[in-house]
Design an enzyme around this catalytic site. Structure first.
Site, PDB file in Angstrom:
ATOM      1  N   HIS A 371     -23.502 -10.176  -3.178  1.00  0.00           N
ATOM      2  CA  HIS A 371     -22.855 -11.032  -2.184  1.00  0.00           C
ATOM      3  C   HIS A 371     -21.406 -10.689  -1.913  1.00  0.00           C
ATOM      4  CE1 HIS A 371     -25.866 -14.159  -1.336  1.00  0.00           C
ATOM      5  NE2 HIS A 371     -26.336 -13.821  -2.529  1.00  0.00           N
ATOM      6  N   LYS A 562     -14.465 -23.420   6.287  1.00  0.00           N
ATOM      7  CA  LYS A 562     -15.047 -22.541   5.274  1.00  0.00           C
ATOM      8  C   LYS A 562     -14.165 -22.657   4.045  1.00  0.00           C
ATOM      9  CE  LYS A 562     -14.538 -19.037   8.206  1.00  0.00           C
ATOM     10  NZ  LYS A 562     -15.699 -18.175   8.130  1.00  0.00           N
ATOM     11  N   ARG A 563     -14.610 -22.088   2.912  1.00  0.00           N
ATOM     12  CA  ARG A 563     -13.741 -22.110   1.748  1.00  0.00           C
ATOM     13  C   ARG A 563     -12.374 -21.531   2.103  1.00  0.00           C
ATOM     14  NH1 ARG A 563     -15.859 -23.861  -3.324  1.00  0.00           N
ATOM     15  NH2 ARG A 563     -13.829 -23.179  -4.070  1.00  0.00           N
ATOM     16  N   LYS A 568     -10.268 -14.806   3.989  1.00  0.00           N
ATOM     17  CA  LYS A 568     -10.769 -15.456   5.198  1.00  0.00           C
ATOM     18  C   LYS A 568      -9.651 -15.731   6.205  1.00  0.00           C
ATOM     19  CE  LYS A 568     -14.730 -17.645   2.836  1.00  0.00           C
ATOM     20  NZ  LYS A 568     -15.926 -17.465   3.679  1.00  0.00           N
ATOM     21  N   THR A 670     -22.113 -17.127   7.145  1.00  0.00           N
ATOM     22  CA  THR A 670     -23.252 -17.826   7.735  1.00  0.00           C
ATOM     23  C   THR A 670     -22.759 -18.969   8.622  1.00  0.00           C
ATOM     24  OG1 THR A 670     -23.398 -19.137   5.700  1.00  0.00           O
ATOM     25  CG2 THR A 670     -24.969 -17.306   5.963  1.00  0.00           C
ATOM     26  N   LYS A 674     -24.202 -20.580  12.372  1.00  0.00           N
ATOM     27  CA  LYS A 674     -24.420 -21.984  12.743  1.00  0.00           C
ATOM     28  C   LYS A 674     -23.700 -22.301  14.053  1.00  0.00           C
ATOM     29  CE  LYS A 674     -24.150 -22.876   7.821  1.00  0.00           C
ATOM     30  NZ  LYS A 674     -23.202 -23.300   6.761  1.00  0.00           N
TER      31      LYS A 674
HETATM   32  C1  LIG Z   1     -22.288 -22.617   6.100  1.00  0.00           C
HETATM   33  C2  LIG Z   1     -21.419 -23.199   5.086  1.00  0.00           C
HETATM   34  C3  LIG Z   1     -20.540 -22.395   4.356  1.00  0.00           C
HETATM   35  C4  LIG Z   1     -20.385 -20.906   4.613  1.00  0.00           C
HETATM   36  O1  LIG Z   1     -19.407 -20.732   5.613  1.00  0.00           O
HETATM   37  P1  LIG Z   1     -18.722 -19.305   5.883  1.00  0.00           P
HETATM   38  O2  LIG Z   1     -17.945 -19.534   7.136  1.00  0.00           O
HETATM   39  O3  LIG Z   1     -19.854 -18.349   6.101  1.00  0.00           O
HETATM   40  O4  LIG Z   1     -17.887 -18.978   4.724  1.00  0.00           O
HETATM   41  C5  LIG Z   1     -19.744 -22.981   3.399  1.00  0.00           C
HETATM   42  N1  LIG Z   1     -19.806 -24.306   3.158  1.00  0.00           N
HETATM   43  C6  LIG Z   1     -20.619 -25.113   3.854  1.00  0.00           C
HETATM   44  C7  LIG Z   1     -20.628 -26.571   3.556  1.00  0.00           C
HETATM   45  C8  LIG Z   1     -21.465 -24.599   4.832  1.00  0.00           C
HETATM   46  O5  LIG Z   1     -22.289 -25.411   5.501  1.00  0.00           O
END
Ligand SMILES: *Cc1c(COP(=O)(O)O)cnc(C)c1O
Length: 828
Positions: A371, A562-563, A568, A670, A674
């Site tokens: 990952h 995101k985190r 990032k 991911t 979305k």
């Molecule tokens: C989809 C999702 C992530 C992943 O987000 P990235 O932008 O790909 O880092 C992290 N936390 C939650 C709650 C999510 O739904």
């Protein structure tokens, strides 16, 4: 002869009704007769629990049938091992997948209750940090929906991901006691408890046949108690299992080493056993090397493998010849990679297989998903810790390594550098076990999670392994489940899409392609925009409720959630926000497109720069939102406690998705998928799955900026941030504003570390290098926003092109290339 009559006590259960009145009867039954609630004053909580119990009955009915079918087919099965499952809420997903949403809504309407209120009662099951844990949850949904016999194995943490509060602009971590009101979606399986060993030593002995063997003795054992959560497929009557292990002490009164006077110590020992499943480690994309974490990892691997092996022995006895044909273990990152030596141990020490037979089985059943390429996230455990905690496992790891290095030496005689680079044990300094090397050596498949990521794995991180075993490596670009992330999160869009192209897309997301034609239909665009507007109103209300910030209505909704991590680059976004503010302040308000900028995300509690970034964003937001000059032009908000249930509301309401990581650093992402599925446009770098998103929607419909991965790596070593500062007057002004203390008038110096980080030649994330192209691309996006016809057209085209990012596609590829499972077909 009298006619056959059933015995007095035998009875059979009729199938449960799937209509509103059956659901209503059952829910009342649980509310009044099981929970003993008083009808007139029953709280949302008890109605939620009663409905959950009614739904669970319907899940269990299908669960049993699925299990019978799996046993009858006796085919191959996959076990998905993951330290994280970021499930979010279960009720909405259950209603959607069982087709009970309308029934539940009708039933509640008659009770003068709203389904939406009830759903809010459920706490998120937050047993994960971010993308990796959510991926595991999306995968389980897709496996069940495709009818694949896949079981998830994880840990039932008492405390999941911490709850984030923001006080004075800073993150506070509060424990997440998600089980405090009980969890109606799980079933405890005490009869399937397993015993996991720790400490002790490896002992050589001779068995009854005079054969020399090893056994692990003088161990301290911990019990693993399974709790099963049903995972329903989408309207196919399949219900798979997620089995989560809770740690429990072995009988506390059976501790010989404690005399009667040491009762409190005995109880304390019970406590320390149970600590194993107490809390999820809140580190994302970095390791913290704590012993308890290694205990969790081995606990999961051992309990899960024992479970699978016990089931095999119950049917086949001690004959393991066909075991590999019937099993695959997919390792979600290196976290569960103790599974490699643990399966060896079980087969050799407990089931008397020789090394070669055990290795054939192990190395033909393990498959590893990588990952991340970030060196700070690559797990390494000290040999010393391994020797103390898991002595028998270390012995096996050293044997695996010795045999592996012998093979390498045979194939590349004299190349000692190669041996050193490939070894599972890192030498020089304290000896360390490289978990990624263990996983690669022990697996028949190694995959990355997006095309670029896999390419970099093969060319860089695992170049030597790739050279040795090119066919082991493969790509599986991530995906997200369209049930939760489109159908459930965005019912307005779901119904509009179905009205236009029919319902087939719900079973095959690629059919969203049929929407592309509608992008040129003015009437359809209007309705598309209207659905999105309603979603945005809901988000605006949510942001106001949780932060007090009033977003500008009808303004561009610009989102980075995101985190919080330096790679990032939330900081790049923050610098751009300051630039927009600076433009307003210097009198260019007319040229600035009204915009709401939303941030959310958790920082690892020990990650200083990430926490300071949260403070920075909050201070910027405070200054901007309180400056009258920004009225109607710019609002900035940091929404606390980012989690799955929030993302469900956010992704349906986002116009512009920020995917701005330093190229080469985000394995896939991911969140980006979305947003795209729900019609957001993306501003992003050529990183992870962004590249594939851009390919799918067409480069003209994606706001691309920044260095690519190759340029980033070529720049390393002679990166000079001053060049970018001198070349961009706007950037200079932004940095001047920060350094003047404009955003921290009463907190002198607190943002010095941020200034220092981005102006340092060693900045690995090269924030300033991408500022100018980011700023220009943001301006392009802002201009496009004024052409709502074109923006809505691109929004529709994004959704239409998002089918490939369904996790159904990802899982179909795992199955075709790695698992080779036969789908179950349930007959009613
Ligand atoms: C989809 C999702 C992530 C992943 O987000 P990235 O932008 O790909 O880092 C992290 N936390 C939650 C709650 C999510 O739904």
């Amino acid at each position: 002869m009298p006619s056959q009559r059933p015995s007095k006590t035998a009875c059979s259960l009729p199938p449960l009704g799937m209509d509103a009145s059956s659901l209503c009867m059952d829910t009342r039954h649980y509310l009044l007769r099981t929970l003993g609630a008083e009808e007139s004053v029953s709280s949302g909580n008890s109605v939620y629990t009663a409905l959950a119990m009614s739904l669970r009955d319907r899940l269990i009915e299908r669960w049993k049938n699925t299990q019978k079918k799996v046993a009858a087919e006796n085919g191959k099965r996959t076990f998905y091992l993951s330290l994280e499952f970021l499930l979010g809420r279960a009720m909405g997903n259950t209603l959607l997948n069982l087709g009970l949403e309308d029934a539940a809504r009708d039933m509640l309407t008659q009770e003068h209750r709203k389904l939406a209120d009830l759903l809010e009662v459920e706490p998120d099951a937050g047993l994960g940090n971010g993308g990796l844990g959510r991926l595991a949850a999306c995968f389980l949904d897709s496996c069940a929906s495709l009818g694949l016999p896949v079981t998830g194995y994880g840990i039932r943490y008492d405390y999941g991901m911490f709850r984030q509060e923001i006080r004075g602009g800073e993150q506070l971590e509060e424990p997440d006691h998600w089980l405090k009101n009980g969890y109606p979606w799980e079933l405890k399986r005490p009869e399937r408890v397993r015993r996991v060993h720790f400490f002790g030593r490896s002992d050589t002995y001779y068995d009854a046949h005079g054969k020399m063997r090893q056994r692990w003795v003088d161990t301290h054992d911990v019990l693993a108690v399974p709790y099963d959560i049903p995972i329903p497929g989408y309207r196919n009557d399949v219900v798979n299992t997620l089995r989560l292990w809770r740690a429990a002490a072995t009988d506390i009164f059976d501790l010989g080493e404690f005399n009667a006077g040491a009762y409190p110590e005995a109880v304390a020992a019970k406590n320390s056993a149970e600590h194993i499943s107490m809390v999820l480690y809140p580190n994302d994309s970095s390791e913290n090397g704590k012993e308890l974490r290694l205990r969790q990892q081995y606990f999961l691997a051992s309990a899960s493998l024992q479970d699978v092996v016990a089931d095999w022995v119950a049917v086949h006895g001690e004959n393991f010849r066909d075991f590999a044909k019937h099993h695959c273990f997919q390792l979600n990152d290196t976290h569960p990679s103790c599974a490699v030596p643990e399966l060896m141990r079980l087969l050799m020490d407990e089931h008397d297989l020789n090394w070669q037979d055990a290795w054939n089985i192990t190395s033909h059943t393990m498959a590893y998903t990588n990952h991340t390429l970030l060196p700070e996230a690559l797990e390494r455990w000290s040999v010393r810790l391994f020797r103390q905690l898991l002595p028998r496992l270390l012995e096996i790891i050293l044997e695996i390594n010795g045999r592996f290095l012998q093979e390498v030496a045979r194939r590349a005689p004299g190349d000692t550098g190669l041996l050193r680079r490939l070894s599972i044990i890192e030498e020089g300094g304290e000896q360390m076990v490289r978990m990624a090397h263990l996983a690669v050596v022990g697996s028949f498949s190694v995959n990355g999670v997006a095309a670029l990521h896999t390419k970099l794995l093969c060319e860089e991180l695992f170049a030597d392994f790739h050279h040795l075993w090119p066919k082991k490596f493969n790509n599986k670009t991530n995906g997200v489940t369209p049930r939760r992330w489109l159908q459930w999160a965005n019912p307005g869009l779901r119904d509009l899409i179905t009205e236009r192209i029919g319902p087939d897309w719900k079973y095959d997301l690629e059919r969203l392609r049929d929407l592309a034609a509608a992008a040129d239909d003015a009437e359809f665009r209007k309705r598309w925009a209207e659905v999105r507007r309603v979603n945005k109103e809901r988000l605006v209300a949510l942001v106001h409720r949780h932060t007090g910030v009033t977003f500008i209505s009808d303004a561009l909704v610009d989102v980075q959630v995101k985190r919080i991590h330096e790679y990032k680059r939330q900081l790049l976004n923050a610098l751009h926000v300051i630039h927009l503010y600076d433009r307003i302040k210097r009198g260019e308000a007319a040229g600035v497109t009204p915009r709401n900028v939303l941030f959310a995300g958790k920082a690892a509690p020990g990650y200083f720069m990430a926490k300071r970034t949260i403070k920075f964003i909050n201070n910027i937001a405070h200054v901007i939102n309180h400056d009258p000059d920004t009225e109607g032009l710019l609002r900035v908000s940091f929404l606390p406690d980012y989690r799955v249930s929030l993302m469900e509301q956010i992704c349906a309401a986002t116009d512009l998705s920020e995917q701005i990581s330093t190229a080469g650093k985000e394995a896939s992402g991911t969140g980006n998928m979305k947003f795209m599925m729900n019609g957001a446009l993306t501003i992003g770098t050529l990183d992870g799955a962004n590249i594939e998103i851009r390919d799918a929607v067409g480069p003209e419909h994606f706001f691309l900026f920044g260095l690519n991965a190759q340029e980033v790596s070529q720049l390393r070593g002679h990166y000079n941030p001053q060049i970018y500062l001198q070349a961009d007057r706007d950037l200079q002004r932004v940095m001047d504003l920060i350094q003047s203390g404009y955003f921290n008038a009463f907190e002198p110096g607190i943002f010095d570390p941020i200034v220092h980080a981005v102006t340092h030649p060693q900045d690995p994330w090269m924030v300033l290098a991408d500022f100018t192209s980011y700023k220009l691309k943001q301006r392009e996006a802002a201009e496009l926003w004024h052409d709502q016809t074109e923006w809505q057209r691109l929004s529709i085209l994004n959704t239409a092109a998002s089918g490939v990012f369904s996790s159904d596609r990802t899982i179909a590829q795992y199955n075709a290339d790695i698992w080779h499972l036969k789908p179950l077909v349930m007959t009613p």
